[in-house]
Design an enzyme around this catalytic site. Structure first.
Site, mmCIF file in Angstrom:
data_model
loop_
_atom_site.group_PDB
_atom_site.id
_atom_site.type_symbol
_atom_site.label_atom_id
_atom_site.label_comp_id
_atom_site.label_asym_id
_atom_site.label_seq_id
_atom_site.Cartn_x
_atom_site.Cartn_y
_atom_site.Cartn_z
ATOM 1 N N GLY A 120 -1.119 8.851 -5.710
ATOM 2 C CA GLY A 120 -1.826 8.277 -4.571
ATOM 3 C C GLY A 120 -0.874 8.012 -3.421
ATOM 4 O O GLY A 120 0.250 7.512 -3.621
ATOM 5 N N GLY A 143 -2.234 6.624 -0.278
ATOM 6 C CA GLY A 143 -3.116 5.987 0.706
ATOM 7 C C GLY A 143 -2.450 4.710 1.191
ATOM 8 O O GLY A 143 -1.224 4.637 1.317
ATOM 9 N N VAL A 175 -1.843 1.859 -0.239
ATOM 10 C CA VAL A 175 -0.845 1.294 -1.158
ATOM 11 C C VAL A 175 0.282 2.293 -1.427
ATOM 12 O O VAL A 175 1.469 1.940 -1.346
ATOM 13 C CB VAL A 175 -1.521 0.855 -2.486
ATOM 14 C CG1 VAL A 175 -0.478 0.372 -3.489
ATOM 15 C CG2 VAL A 175 -2.550 -0.233 -2.216
ATOM 16 N N GLU A 193 1.040 -6.256 -12.032
ATOM 17 C CA GLU A 193 0.951 -7.400 -11.117
ATOM 18 C C GLU A 193 0.027 -7.108 -9.935
ATOM 19 O O GLU A 193 -0.727 -7.968 -9.485
ATOM 20 C CB GLU A 193 2.357 -7.748 -10.608
ATOM 21 C CG GLU A 193 2.437 -8.990 -9.762
ATOM 22 C CD GLU A 193 2.174 -10.258 -10.574
ATOM 23 O OE1 GLU A 193 1.098 -10.829 -10.386
ATOM 24 O OE2 GLU A 193 3.038 -10.652 -11.371
ATOM 25 N N GLY A 220 -3.152 -8.996 -5.022
ATOM 26 C CA GLY A 220 -2.207 -8.330 -4.109
ATOM 27 C C GLY A 220 -0.769 -8.774 -4.303
ATOM 28 O O GLY A 220 -0.170 -8.558 -5.355
ATOM 29 N N GLY A 280 -6.571 -2.077 6.071
ATOM 30 C CA GLY A 280 -6.172 -1.647 4.716
ATOM 31 C C GLY A 280 -6.483 -2.680 3.639
ATOM 32 O O GLY A 280 -5.974 -2.596 2.531
ATOM 33 N N GLU A 323 -11.519 -1.576 0.358
ATOM 34 C CA GLU A 323 -11.436 -0.245 -0.242
ATOM 35 C C GLU A 323 -12.227 0.728 0.639
ATOM 36 O O GLU A 323 -13.091 0.312 1.421
ATOM 37 C CB GLU A 323 -12.050 -0.255 -1.648
ATOM 38 C CG GLU A 323 -11.628 -1.438 -2.515
ATOM 39 C CD GLU A 323 -10.223 -1.319 -3.115
ATOM 40 O OE1 GLU A 323 -9.857 -0.209 -3.548
ATOM 41 O OE2 GLU A 323 -9.513 -2.337 -3.160
ATOM 42 N N LYS A 335 -10.716 -8.272 -11.396
ATOM 43 C CA LYS A 335 -9.455 -9.027 -11.436
ATOM 44 C C LYS A 335 -9.555 -10.200 -12.422
ATOM 45 O O LYS A 335 -8.611 -10.483 -13.166
ATOM 46 C CB LYS A 335 -9.109 -9.522 -10.032
ATOM 47 C CG LYS A 335 -8.750 -8.378 -9.077
ATOM 48 C CD LYS A 335 -8.756 -8.822 -7.631
ATOM 49 C CE LYS A 335 -8.295 -7.716 -6.690
ATOM 50 N NZ LYS A 335 -8.522 -8.027 -5.278
#
Ligand SMILES: NC(=O)C1=CN([C@@H]2O[C@H](COP(=O)(O)OP(=O)(O)OC[C@H]3O[C@@H](n4cnc5c(N)ncnc54)[C@H](OP(=O)(O)O)[C@@H]3O)[C@@H](O)[C@H]2O)C=CC1
Ligand SMILES: N[C@@H](CC=O)C(=O)O
Length: 327
Positions: free
Chosen positions: A10, A12, A14, A128, A133, A186, A189, A204
């Site tokens: 990925g 994007g 992150v 984590e 976040g 950002g 989603e 979560k």
């Protein structure tokens, strides 16, 4: 100097933040680990998109190319959804790689299986970034509260919802306008329905449930509600009475039963989550010996999430260094 070869799944919000952060913090990583961190490959979906990547990075849409990188040690995962993430991470573990993930949708469902597999293959998993976040809640619970019994958690776990509720109250902006800003920043989603309908916070909370109690409640028995039905009028009326809507996730154990819920609540100044504003998340932990502990910080966004992943990485390799020193 020794090289630690890593790959990113990925690129994007992150993934790109992680790429930049590893490069911008190379000196700190080298000083800490005594090794250079080399990003050898990046997995993406759309090969037409322009990427800001060094020329020696293998960019591919085929996961097997990543698995075939010689001496690959770590796979960072920041793609979206349950599949194919679970399959990719299972294969990476079988290949002997440590894995570090931000993907809470996948980890809420498959985290326990991956952790079992990681033990079998003697590799580590960092997760984590799946919860809150940049706030180090997993490590706080796992390492700082090893003897305490955590009796209850009350938390704001979705940055997007908290940001929207804050902006709707402070600036009297419509829901759709603020949601668009949350996407541009950002936080939300690409498909923001999990954010605003409460499911992101639910996933979560389920990850925390595994960590705290070694199991999850029956998903169908957890009441999950989002913020999309709260109107500007309701928010302003509450504001006039000095009250604020907060999106709250709660979990506790009652005997053998785990009781969890996710949804909006009206809070007043005395509530521990009343002052948590914007994209911040907060976790209020009631522990048997320590009493009440609260941690707060940015719950979404590129660099805070990358921070959580890099700290996981540093932790895994510091543990390896310590283990080598002992042998
Ligand atoms: N944004 C945030 O603040 C946070 C996000 N997370 C989690 O991190 C993960 C990534 O989020 P984010 O960066 O915001 O998402 P983005 O939508 O910004 O990026 C997703 C990336 O994954 C790639 N991708 C998606 N599906 C596949 C696939 N099947 N195979 C290969 N690559 C794929 C996309 O490729 P392409 O570029 O080609 O489209 C893109 O690079 C998610 O699981 C999210 O829930 C966790 C904490 C915070
Ligand atoms: N979309 C999520 C990102 C972090 O997990 C959020 O808004 O909290």
């Amino acid at each position: 100097m020794t090289v630690i070869k890593v790959a990113l799944l990925g690129f994007g919000t992150v993934g790109e933040g992680l790429y930049e952060s590893i490069n911008s913090h190379q000196q700190q990583l080298q000083a800490l680990l005594g090794a250079e961190v080399h990003i050898a490959g990046v997995l993406i979906q759309d090969s037409e998109k322009q990427r800001r990547l060094a020329e020696d990075v293998l960019v591919t849409t085929n996961f097997n190319d990543i698995l075939n990188i010689p001496d690959l040690q770590v796979v960072f995962e920041a793609i979206v959804g349950e599949d194919p993430s679970y399959e990719y991470l299972s294969k990476a573990i079988e290949r002997g790689c440590d894995i570090i993930t931000a993907n809470k949708v996948m980890f809420a469902k498959h985290g326990e299986e991956l952790l079992r597999k990681a033990r079998e293959y003697n590799v580590s998993i960092g997760y984590e970034a799946t919860v809150a976040g940049g706030v180090p809640v997993i490590r706080t619970i796992a390492q700082l509260l090893q003897v305490n019994r955590v009796e209850k958690i009350q938390a704001i776990l979705n940055g997007t919802s908290n940001f929207i509720l804050t902006e709707m109250r402070k600036n009297e902006l419509p829901f759709e306008t603020v949601l668009k800003s949350a996407q541009d920043l950002g936080y939300a989603e690409a498909d923001p329905s999990n954010d605003v309908e409460g499911f992101d916070a639910f996933y979560k909370l389920m990850i925390l449930s595994n960590l705290l109690f070694g199991k999850q409640p029956d998903w169908h028995e957890v009441k999950v509600e989002g913020i999309s039905e709260i109107s500007n009028h309701q928010i302003q009326s509450a504001h006039q009475k000095n009250e604020r809507y907060k999106h709250i996730a709660e979990i506790k154990k009652d005997g053998d039963q785990i009781i969890a819920s996710v949804g909006p609540a009206l809070t007043n100044e005395d509530h521990p989550l009343y002052n948590i504003e914007g994209v911040d998340n907060a976790i209020v932990i009631k522990a048997s010996l320590a009493g009440t502990i609260a941690i707060q910080g940015p719950g979404a966004g590129s660099y805070p999430t990358a921070s959580a992943m890099i700290e996981d990485f540093a932790h895994i390799f510091q543990n390896k260094k310590a283990a080598y020193a002992l042998t």
